[in-house]
Each structure stands twice: as C-alpha cells, then as structure tokens.
Design an enzyme around this catalytic site. Structure first.
Site, mmCIF file in Angstrom:
data_model
loop_
_atom_site.group_PDB
_atom_site.id
_atom_site.type_symbol
_atom_site.label_atom_id
_atom_site.label_comp_id
_atom_site.label_asym_id
_atom_site.label_seq_id
_atom_site.Cartn_x
_atom_site.Cartn_y
_atom_site.Cartn_z
ATOM 1 N N GLU A 97 4.254 -2.176 -0.661
ATOM 2 C CA GLU A 97 5.228 -1.664 -1.626
ATOM 3 C C GLU A 97 6.365 -2.664 -1.779
ATOM 4 O OE1 GLU A 97 5.415 1.124 -3.458
ATOM 5 O OE2 GLU A 97 3.885 2.444 -2.615
ATOM 6 N N HIS A 169 -1.934 -1.557 -8.142
ATOM 7 C CA HIS A 169 -2.191 -0.124 -8.275
ATOM 8 C C HIS A 169 -2.685 0.185 -9.686
ATOM 9 C CE1 HIS A 169 -0.565 4.068 -6.852
ATOM 10 N NE2 HIS A 169 -1.869 4.025 -6.906
ATOM 11 N N ASP A 179 2.078 0.098 -11.810
ATOM 12 C CA ASP A 179 2.590 -0.902 -10.878
ATOM 13 C C ASP A 179 1.493 -1.818 -10.325
ATOM 14 O OD1 ASP A 179 1.916 1.694 -9.665
ATOM 15 O OD2 ASP A 179 2.501 0.835 -7.756
#
Length: 198
Positions: A97, A169, A179
């Site tokens: 992330e 993603h 994303d």
C-alpha cells in the site's frame, strides 16, 4: 535491503492481526491507500474491527516504510480478484500500500483530495485511467516513494524467485478498483525489476 524470516531488515514492523494462512508469493500487487498518511493507513490495516483488511507493507510519500505482516503469511489486500484465470490473489501475492489520495476533485481551478486538502498543480497529472472513464486529475507519486517501493520489490524478488508478476489492484480487480492508477510509473518499475506481465 534484505528479507530475513519473512521480514524486511531495518524496517519498522507493526504487526496486523488480520492475516491468513501460509503464503508462497508469486506476484506483487500495488495499491494506493486513498488516505492522508502512513499512520492512518496502519491504523486501518491493523484494526481487529476490520479483520478482512490488511497488507504486507505501507510506504509513505517520503519513503517511510512500515511492514505489517510477514511475507510468509497471506493478507487481505486484493479482495475479489483474478489474473490470467487464477482467482483470489490474496492467496498468492504480496500487497504493498502506497500512501496517495488517488484521483482528485477539481473546484474553482484547484485540485483537492476527497478530504479537502489542496494538491498543487505540479503534483497532478490529468488523464484517463487505462480502463477508461472520464478525464481526471491524479496525484503523482514522489520519487522517494517510488524508490522505496522499488527497493521493497527488489528485495522480494531476490528472496522469492517464485515472484514473476508486478500488478496493480486495477489489473486484478478492473472496474472495481482504480489503484495505483495512471500516475504510478508501473511500466518503469516492471522494467527495472524484470517482472511481467509486460
């Protein structure tokens, strides 16, 4: 940067309880947090109140890197996902992330995050997502963040030769996720790492 027993050497570790079974990683999936800070991302991804939400690593705009789970354990980062006929990427990929607001809103000639922070024009690209949609502003990923992401991915590739893919993603959940989006230099990173699919 090296990995010992599933953990990045020299990187802060704040363990999440939200992990699954054993993992032999075959892919890396990149995400943006759509949030304002590393600390907010960590709080969300380690909350026992959200047991189906986690990732292995969080990387801030300044390159700050925090590991949340061993690379030997599954995390809940990809949700309903599929690549090349294989489903459930949580079972066979590492989730990274990156703190980034993603797409932005424009008002009165200025760009804003969803939480109302102004983003300078120099930090925005205006384009469509590769899967289509309207023209949007996207917050760029700073060089320090891209470099830190590369360092983590390179360490993963060195440690786990089973990793052959670097995906977004938006690649594994198209239509549902945007994303890391068009502001992230995915092709450049794939080239540096020698990973597919391109």
């Amino acid at each position: 940067m090296e990995i010992t027993k599933g953990l990045l050497d020299g990187v802060s570790f704040i363990g999440t309880p939200n992990v699954g079974g054993a993992l032999v990683p075959e892919a890396i999936v990149l995400h943006y947090t759509a949030g304002p800070s590393v600390d907010r991302a960590i709080a969300s991804l380690t909350s026992p109140k959200r047991p189906r939400r986690s990732a292995h690593v969080v990387i801030g705009p300044d390159g700050r890197t925090v590991q949340l789970a061993s690379f030997r354990r599954q995390t809940w980062h990809a949700g309903t996902s599929e690549w090349a006929g294989r489903e459930s990427l949580n079972k066979w990929s590492v989730g990274i992330e990156m703190v980034n607001p993603g797409w932005l809103k424009q008002r009165n000639g200025r760009w804003y995050t969803w939480w109302g922070e102004v983003v300078p024009d120099d930090d925005v690209i205006v384009t469509r997502h590769k899967h289509g949609g309207k023209l949007l502003g996207w917050c760029i990923f700073p060089d320090a963040q891209v470099a830190a992401t590369y360092a983590v991915c390179a360490a993963l590739c060195d440690k786990y030769p089973s990793i052959k893919l670097l995906l977004g993603h938006d690649d594994v959940a198209p239509g549902r996720k945007k994303d890391p989006g068009p502001a992230f230099p995915m092709d450049r990173l794939r080239g540096w790492l020698g990973l597919g699919p391109e």
